[in-house]
Scaffold this active site. Sequence first.
Site, PDB file in Angstrom:
ATOM      1  N   SER A  30     -40.901 -12.310-106.007  1.00  0.00           N
ATOM      2  CA  SER A  30     -40.284 -12.877-104.800  1.00  0.00           C
ATOM      3  C   SER A  30     -40.169 -14.396-104.879  1.00  0.00           C
ATOM      4  CB  SER A  30     -41.088 -12.461-103.561  1.00  0.00           C
ATOM      5  OG  SER A  30     -42.445 -12.822-103.719  1.00  0.00           O
TER       6      SER A  30
ATOM      7  N   ALA B 280     -35.690 -16.629-108.257  1.00  0.00           N
ATOM      8  CA  ALA B 280     -34.780 -15.730-108.983  1.00  0.00           C
ATOM      9  C   ALA B 280     -34.667 -14.386-108.263  1.00  0.00           C
ATOM     10  CB  ALA B 280     -35.266 -15.543-110.419  1.00  0.00           C
TER      11      ALA B 280
ATOM     12  N   GLU C 136     -35.818 -38.225-112.946  1.00  0.00           N
ATOM     13  CA  GLU C 136     -36.931 -37.662-113.716  1.00  0.00           C
ATOM     14  C   GLU C 136     -36.652 -37.905-115.192  1.00  0.00           C
ATOM     15  OE1 GLU C 136     -38.064 -33.675-112.538  1.00  0.00           O
ATOM     16  OE2 GLU C 136     -38.200 -34.266-110.438  1.00  0.00           O
TER      17      GLU C 136
ATOM     18  N   HIS D 261     -46.984 -30.138-119.200  1.00  0.00           N
ATOM     19  CA  HIS D 261     -46.645 -31.257-118.302  1.00  0.00           C
ATOM     20  C   HIS D 261     -47.652 -32.375-118.549  1.00  0.00           C
ATOM     21  CE1 HIS D 261     -45.661 -33.504-114.687  1.00  0.00           C
ATOM     22  NE2 HIS D 261     -44.661 -32.671-114.448  1.00  0.00           N
TER      23      HIS D 261
ATOM     24  N   ARG E 147     -41.070 -34.674-121.755  1.00  0.00           N
ATOM     25  CA  ARG E 147     -42.437 -34.290-121.393  1.00  0.00           C
ATOM     26  C   ARG E 147     -43.367 -34.067-122.572  1.00  0.00           C
ATOM     27  NH1 ARG E 147     -41.442 -30.192-116.376  1.00  0.00           N
ATOM     28  NH2 ARG E 147     -40.760 -31.894-115.058  1.00  0.00           N
TER      29      ARG E 147
ATOM     30  N   HIS F  19     -47.434 -25.770-118.413  1.00  0.00           N
ATOM     31  CA  HIS F  19     -46.634 -25.846-117.173  1.00  0.00           C
ATOM     32  C   HIS F  19     -45.520 -24.815-117.137  1.00  0.00           C
ATOM     33  CE1 HIS F  19     -44.799 -27.738-113.719  1.00  0.00           C
ATOM     34  NE2 HIS F  19     -43.671 -27.977-114.371  1.00  0.00           N
TER      35      HIS F  19
ATOM     36  N   GLU G 278     -37.982 -17.775-114.686  1.00  0.00           N
ATOM     37  CA  GLU G 278     -38.866 -18.218-115.777  1.00  0.00           C
ATOM     38  C   GLU G 278     -39.261 -17.071-116.703  1.00  0.00           C
ATOM     39  OE1 GLU G 278     -41.968 -20.874-114.497  1.00  0.00           O
ATOM     40  OE2 GLU G 278     -42.907 -20.880-116.479  1.00  0.00           O
TER      41      GLU G 278
ATOM     42  N   ARG H 161     -37.599 -27.711-121.877  1.00  0.00           N
ATOM     43  CA  ARG H 161     -36.789 -27.706-120.658  1.00  0.00           C
ATOM     44  C   ARG H 161     -36.658 -29.108-120.078  1.00  0.00           C
ATOM     45  NH1 ARG H 161     -38.256 -27.294-115.082  1.00  0.00           N
ATOM     46  NH2 ARG H 161     -40.423 -27.093-115.711  1.00  0.00           N
TER      47      ARG H 161
ATOM     48  N   SER I 140     -35.420 -25.704-113.904  1.00  0.00           N
ATOM     49  CA  SER I 140     -35.914 -24.333-113.787  1.00  0.00           C
ATOM     50  C   SER I 140     -35.518 -23.687-112.460  1.00  0.00           C
ATOM     51  CB  SER I 140     -37.423 -24.328-113.924  1.00  0.00           C
ATOM     52  OG  SER I 140     -37.900 -23.053-113.674  1.00  0.00           O
ATOM     53  N   LEU I 141     -35.656 -24.444-111.374  1.00  0.00           N
ATOM     54  CA  LEU I 141     -35.214 -23.887-110.090  1.00  0.00           C
ATOM     55  C   LEU I 141     -33.724 -23.561-110.178  1.00  0.00           C
ATOM     56  CD1 LEU I 141     -37.095 -26.236-107.576  1.00  0.00           C
ATOM     57  CD2 LEU I 141     -37.603 -23.838-108.063  1.00  0.00           C
TER      58      LEU I 141
HETATM   59  P1  FAD Z   1     -41.824 -17.393-109.455  1.00  0.00           P
HETATM   60  O1  FAD Z   1     -41.370 -18.298-108.420  1.00  0.00           O
HETATM   61  O2  FAD Z   1     -43.088 -17.719-110.148  1.00  0.00           O
HETATM   62  O3  FAD Z   1     -42.009 -15.958-108.792  1.00  0.00           O
HETATM   63  C1  FAD Z   1     -42.596 -14.907-109.542  1.00  0.00           C
HETATM   64  C2  FAD Z   1     -42.861 -13.753-108.618  1.00  0.00           C
HETATM   65  O4  FAD Z   1     -43.176 -12.593-109.376  1.00  0.00           O
HETATM   66  C3  FAD Z   1     -44.043 -13.954-107.681  1.00  0.00           C
HETATM   67  O5  FAD Z   1     -43.673 -13.406-106.445  1.00  0.00           O
HETATM   68  C4  FAD Z   1     -45.149 -13.123-108.313  1.00  0.00           C
HETATM   69  O6  FAD Z   1     -46.122 -12.668-107.405  1.00  0.00           O
HETATM   70  C5  FAD Z   1     -44.319 -11.964-108.824  1.00  0.00           C
HETATM   71  N1  FAD Z   1     -44.945 -11.175-109.878  1.00  0.00           N
HETATM   72  C6  FAD Z   1     -45.367 -11.581-111.094  1.00  0.00           C
HETATM   73  N2  FAD Z   1     -45.815 -10.544-111.801  1.00  0.00           N
HETATM   74  C7  FAD Z   1     -45.675  -9.446-111.019  1.00  0.00           C
HETATM   75  C8  FAD Z   1     -45.966  -8.063-111.179  1.00  0.00           C
HETATM   76  N3  FAD Z   1     -46.525  -7.572-112.289  1.00  0.00           N
HETATM   77  N4  FAD Z   1     -45.693  -7.225-110.155  1.00  0.00           N
HETATM   78  C9  FAD Z   1     -45.174  -7.685-108.977  1.00  0.00           C
HETATM   79  N5  FAD Z   1     -44.874  -8.984-108.778  1.00  0.00           N
HETATM   80  C10 FAD Z   1     -45.116  -9.839-109.793  1.00  0.00           C
HETATM   81  N6  FAD Z   1     -39.151 -26.387-111.612  1.00  0.00           N
HETATM   82  C11 FAD Z   1     -38.134 -27.162-111.197  1.00  0.00           C
HETATM   83  O7  FAD Z   1     -36.970 -26.898-111.518  1.00  0.00           O
HETATM   84  N7  FAD Z   1     -38.379 -28.240-110.404  1.00  0.00           N
HETATM   85  C12 FAD Z   1     -39.629 -28.592-109.999  1.00  0.00           C
HETATM   86  O8  FAD Z   1     -39.808 -29.550-109.278  1.00  0.00           O
HETATM   87  C13 FAD Z   1     -40.716 -27.806-110.451  1.00  0.00           C
HETATM   88  N8  FAD Z   1     -41.986 -28.123-110.114  1.00  0.00           N
HETATM   89  C14 FAD Z   1     -42.988 -27.272-110.467  1.00  0.00           C
HETATM   90  C15 FAD Z   1     -44.280 -27.542-110.020  1.00  0.00           C
HETATM   91  C16 FAD Z   1     -45.313 -26.668-110.302  1.00  0.00           C
HETATM   92  C17 FAD Z   1     -46.709 -26.973-109.829  1.00  0.00           C
HETATM   93  C18 FAD Z   1     -45.046 -25.494-111.047  1.00  0.00           C
HETATM   94  C19 FAD Z   1     -46.142 -24.522-111.358  1.00  0.00           C
HETATM   95  C20 FAD Z   1     -43.767 -25.234-111.508  1.00  0.00           C
HETATM   96  C21 FAD Z   1     -42.738 -26.114-111.225  1.00  0.00           C
HETATM   97  N9  FAD Z   1     -41.434 -25.869-111.657  1.00  0.00           N
HETATM   98  C22 FAD Z   1     -40.418 -26.676-111.245  1.00  0.00           C
HETATM   99  C23 FAD Z   1     -41.111 -24.636-112.351  1.00  0.00           C
HETATM  100  C24 FAD Z   1     -40.500 -23.648-111.346  1.00  0.00           C
HETATM  101  O9  FAD Z   1     -41.201 -23.753-110.132  1.00  0.00           O
HETATM  102  C25 FAD Z   1     -40.572 -22.220-111.831  1.00  0.00           C
HETATM  103  O10 FAD Z   1     -40.177 -22.114-113.164  1.00  0.00           O
HETATM  104  C26 FAD Z   1     -39.663 -21.334-110.977  1.00  0.00           C
HETATM  105  O11 FAD Z   1     -39.962 -21.523-109.621  1.00  0.00           O
HETATM  106  C27 FAD Z   1     -39.842 -19.891-111.368  1.00  0.00           C
HETATM  107  O12 FAD Z   1     -39.174 -19.094-110.424  1.00  0.00           O
HETATM  108  P2  FAD Z   1     -39.168 -17.526-110.629  1.00  0.00           P
HETATM  109  O13 FAD Z   1     -38.401 -16.943-109.495  1.00  0.00           O
HETATM  110  O14 FAD Z   1     -38.734 -17.205-111.999  1.00  0.00           O
HETATM  111  O15 FAD Z   1     -40.716 -17.118-110.568  1.00  0.00           O
HETATM  112  C1  SIN Z   2     -42.415 -32.067-111.562  1.00  0.00           C
HETATM  113  O1  SIN Z   2     -42.191 -32.284-110.373  1.00  0.00           O
HETATM  114  O2  SIN Z   2     -42.862 -32.900-112.357  1.00  0.00           O
HETATM  115  C2  SIN Z   2     -42.117 -30.722-112.088  1.00  0.00           C
HETATM  116  C3  SIN Z   2     -40.673 -30.633-112.310  1.00  0.00           C
HETATM  117  C4  SIN Z   2     -40.356 -29.497-113.224  1.00  0.00           C
HETATM  118  O3  SIN Z   2     -41.231 -28.784-113.691  1.00  0.00           O
HETATM  119  O4  SIN Z   2     -39.168 -29.362-113.500  1.00  0.00           O
END
Ligand code: FAD
Ligand code: SIN
Length: 523
Positions: free
Chosen positions: A12, A15, A114, A228, A274, A334, A358, A369, A374-375
């Site tokens: 959730s 993506a 950045e 990171h 990075r 990270h 991700e 990256r 990533s967002l």
């Molecule tokens: P996520 O948002 O991690 O969601 C994964 C979901 O899958 C969660 O709901 C989890 O509970 C669920 N899940 C996992 N395994 C299972 C399973 N087996 N069964 C059921 N559910 C499961 N990126 C940027 O572009 N800009 C930023 O500023 C940035 N800052 C960041 C700061 C931090 C501290 C971190 C940790 C990351 C940051 N990133 C940033 C990276 C970015 O946040 C992530 O790569 C991105 O949000 C991943 O989105 P996603 O939807 O793929 O996964």
């Molecule tokens: C950060 O805010 O430094 C994280 C940004 C990212 O992971 O893209």
Amino acid sequence: MQVATDFLIIGSGIAGLRAAADLAALGDVLILTKADEPAETNTGYAQGGIAVALGPDDSPALHAADTLAAGDGLCDEAAVSVLVGEGPRYVRELSEWGVRFDGEADGALAFGREAAHSVRRVLHARDATGREIARALWARVSALPRVRFRAGARAIEVIVRDGVACGARFIEHGRIGEVRARATLLATGGAGQVFLETSNPPIATGDGVTLAWYAGARVADLEFVQFHPTVLAVEGRPRFLLSEALRGEDAHLLNAAGERFMTRYEPAGELAARDLVSRAIAREARRTGAPIYLSMAHLDAAWVHDRFPNIAAACRAAGLDLARDRIPVSPAAHYAMGGVETDLWARTSVPGLFAAGEAACTGVHGANRLASNSLLEGLVFGARAAIAMATPPQAGGLTHGRVDAAALRPVAATDVPDERALRTLMWHDVGLVRERAALDAAVPVLEGWRRAARAAWRLAEADPALWRLVSLSTVGALVARGALRREESRGGHYRADFPRRDDVHWQIHIVERGHVEAEAPEQ
Ligand code: FAD
Ligand code: SIN
């Protein structure tokens, strides 16, 4: 417990929610999310922002050039072109859906800087951009009548029949359930927890790679892990991320003598890519035998607190003032550049199985990256996944001309791993600086742990702690194998014994086809 739906989404974060927003118009959607609180995702912790070519001095071509440069020769150019070309449309849509990005005094969007971006390109909501995007997406998706959520439901196995994915098994409150679906999306996020030091929350255990690999899918580029440069490094405190946006706004990195040292290692100083900043910090800490600090003391304190309120609060909780004090920092795992191999439409090599965000390896990030891409990837490829999932699966799935990894050597039987031992081994021997002797020793240990954890979990499938170990050890073994195999340094992967990039031999992707276990009989 058997459940049927048209579309199954596992995860959730950005993506999964973005895919659900469109799929709900086409059929019933079930979202499984393993945390009891659906907002507990990497998305919710994203700080710096979302990179998008919407500024007056920017263009998709410039954004693509920066993304390709960061990717260090391994990006898939077609995937990058989709990301930067479709990004603006999907980010505008986010604003229409209620995301409040920061603006300038004249009402124009405020773009942050950045590292490795040639212009200001990062839209943000103070220093909690992910939380703001997740809030708006959640509001939209949870109001859709055809979307159902199951929180606290952890997917443990993709169901594959006759080579086609048709749902997943999951654990919920100690019971095993089964969802049947015509298309299944892995949107499970990252794998930072595989390493002892990480910016990622406890949910980030690489489950998508594990689920896909045991379903026989191809996974790629797993040796490329982004470290990171700056998490808060205070003993006994969580490794809270100190956003790159701080350095984008001129925060300095200092050694214990108060000297700026970055330009001695990298001409771009604090705003180098990075991996370069992370290794420079590690080298300077080793050279001086003392901690490294981030300082904003030369900037206006009120502005610092207003622009970065959450980071300031995390520092305050550790007894530090972000605007005045030297903040101790160190690198931490990270982001996973690799993941489940997909084409441009989130299709994996197993028909009926999709991956986005991700958890996926679309090729947009190559070996490293670009910050805040990533967002954007989760948004663009989440939306693309929805389009592809509405199409009936075709036999054969993804076919890419990439290199398959060598077969494993046999390993001796071992015990189920201790999680801390596993994460410590990964941090020390498969982390920021790698070399053959340590990797040679780590690979069979990790492989032994993977097999032991899998065998133990097979005897107690409803035990989520055992499944967590399966995932950590599977991803750990795959990362270590790739790191051992790739005899060069590129992007996030640095080999002290092969310190140069080697395009002649290694401008290729290391791909492993998953391990298919015997299918359970149809019930
Ligand atoms: P996520 O948002 O991690 O969601 C994964 C979901 O899958 C969660 O709901 C989890 O509970 C669920 N899940 C996992 N395994 C299972 C399973 N087996 N069964 C059921 N559910 C499961 N990126 C940027 O572009 N800009 C930023 O500023 C940035 N800052 C960041 C700061 C931090 C501290 C971190 C940790 C990351 C940051 N990133 C940033 C990276 C970015 O946040 C992530 O790569 C991105 O949000 C991943 O989105 P996603 O939807 O793929 O996964
Ligand atoms: C950060 O805010 O430094 C994280 C940004 C990212 O992971 O893209």
